[in-house]
Scaffold this active site. Structure first.
Site, PDB file in Angstrom:
ATOM      1  N   SER A 104       0.682  -1.423  -0.362  1.00 16.67           N
ATOM      2  CA  SER A 104       0.005   0.469   0.349  1.00 16.67           C
ATOM      3  C   SER A 104       0.820   1.321  -0.148  1.00 16.67           C
ATOM      4  O   SER A 104       1.626   1.474  -0.761  1.00 16.67           O
ATOM      5  CB  SER A 104      -0.419  -0.170   1.258  1.00 16.67           C
ATOM      6  OG  SER A 104      -1.941   0.857   0.908  1.00 16.67           O
ATOM      7  N   ASP A 225     -10.412  -5.794  -3.506  1.00 16.40           N
ATOM      8  CA  ASP A 225      -9.877  -3.942  -2.220  1.00 16.40           C
ATOM      9  C   ASP A 225     -10.369  -2.925  -2.884  1.00 16.40           C
ATOM     10  O   ASP A 225     -10.675  -2.040  -3.855  1.00 16.40           O
ATOM     11  CB  ASP A 225      -7.965  -4.151  -3.017  1.00 16.40           C
ATOM     12  CG  ASP A 225      -6.970  -3.014  -2.469  1.00 16.40           C
ATOM     13  OD1 ASP A 225      -8.057  -2.258  -1.556  1.00 16.40           O
ATOM     14  OD2 ASP A 225      -6.063  -3.327  -2.448  1.00 16.40           O
ATOM     15  N   HIS A 253      -8.213  -5.735   0.635  1.00 14.91           N
ATOM     16  CA  HIS A 253      -6.970  -5.069   0.874  1.00 14.91           C
ATOM     17  C   HIS A 253      -5.523  -6.179   1.593  1.00 14.91           C
ATOM     18  O   HIS A 253      -4.243  -5.396   1.587  1.00 14.91           O
ATOM     19  CB  HIS A 253      -7.143  -3.867   1.669  1.00 14.91           C
ATOM     20  CG  HIS A 253      -5.188  -2.859   0.972  1.00 14.91           C
ATOM     21  ND1 HIS A 253      -4.977  -2.352   0.040  1.00 14.91           N
ATOM     22  CD2 HIS A 253      -4.706  -2.348   2.322  1.00 14.91           C
ATOM     23  CE1 HIS A 253      -4.303  -1.942  -0.029  1.00 14.91           C
ATOM     24  NE2 HIS A 253      -3.939  -1.373   1.678  1.00 14.91           N
TER      25      HIS A 253
END
Length: 276
Positions: A104, A225, A253
């Protein structure tokens, strides 16, 4: 030895001390966590570190502003300073080159580090990565705009996972407690104040720099996600010549948690491959 597993070793990096985890032997793999409230390297990678450590030396720092790493007074949280911290950490451990995994926000940092200092990275894995332009999702806006409460933490965690049976009130309370340690929320609020689209934009590596990356790169993304759209990994796959993309169905995620065994096997096989 601390009873808190999130507290590992400490090492001097520039002007402050970094909390990090260091397991296994062999070629070094460095893991960079995401940017959720209360996150630490251990919270992000606790299921990954022992499996990768069967084959590699795995190091996972709390990046400055997160976890149990010192927070220097007046620190300017931006990609330049995070890249500098990552390099200082590698230098402190005398690691001239690593295989790198970024999740991320950590993906944006790993991408920037690879683009700016290609000699320091052998192979690269980007998981649900930021680093190319996209319209901020309501879920990411909520993550970065988190205000501390058990309820808010629980709601935020539900946006991360496809399989919400992985979640519990105990887990939400544990992450909430981590988010209200002295200095944590203050640093977090200073990183991502509204309007938050500008912080997505600030993490972008210019397209020409991404195209110049020559490292073998693996993109990993959850099809479902809701925090970082799959389109970011599709774009990175288009831009990086020596890349491959693995998309997990029924996955949000939290690829490294929801599909832990499969992710760890993918990463292990990718890092054990000989460079062509």
């Amino acid at each position: 030895m601390s009873e808190n597993p999130e507290i590992g070793k400490r090492i001097r990096t520039g002007t402050f001390e970094t909390n990090y985890h260091d397991q296994g032997e062999g070629s070094p793999v460095m893991l960079i966590h995401g940017s959720g409230p209360g996150v630490t390297a251990w919270a992000n990678w606790r299921l990954v570190i022992p499996k990768l450590a069967e084959h590699f030396r795995v190091v996972a720092p709390d990046m400055v502003g997160f976890g149990y790493t010192e927070r220097p007074e007046g620190w300017d949280y931006n990609m330049d300073s995070w890249v500098r911290h990552a390099l200082d950490f590698m230098d402190a451990l005398e690691l001239p080159q690593v295989d790198l995994v970024g999740n991320s926000y950590g993906g944006a940092l790993a991408l920037a580090l690879t683009a700016r200092h290609p000699e320091r990275v052998r192979r690269l894995i980007l998981m649900g990565s930021v680093g190319v332009p996209f319209q901020i999702t309501p879920e990411l806006d909520a993550v970065w705009g988190y205000t501390p409460s058990v309820e808010n933490m629980g709601e935020m965690m539900r946006t991360f996972a496809y399989d919400t049976s992985l979640l519990s009130e105990e887990l939400a309370r544990m992450r909430y407690e981590a988010s209200i340690r002295p200095g944590v929320q203050e640093a977090y609020a200073a990183m991502f104040p509204a309007p938050r689209q500008r912080w997505v934009d600030a993490m972008v590596t210019p397209e020409e720099q991404i195209r110049a990356i020559r490292q073998h790169t693996l993109m990993v993304h959850g099809r479902d996600d809701r925090v970082i759209p799959l389109e970011t990994s599709l774009k990175l796959h288009q831009l990086i010549e020596r890349s491959q993309l693995h998309v997990f169905g029924q996955c949000g995620h939290w690829t490294q948690i929801e599909h832990n065994a499969r992710f760890c096997k993918l990463a292990t096989d990718f890092f054990l491959e000989r460079d062509a």
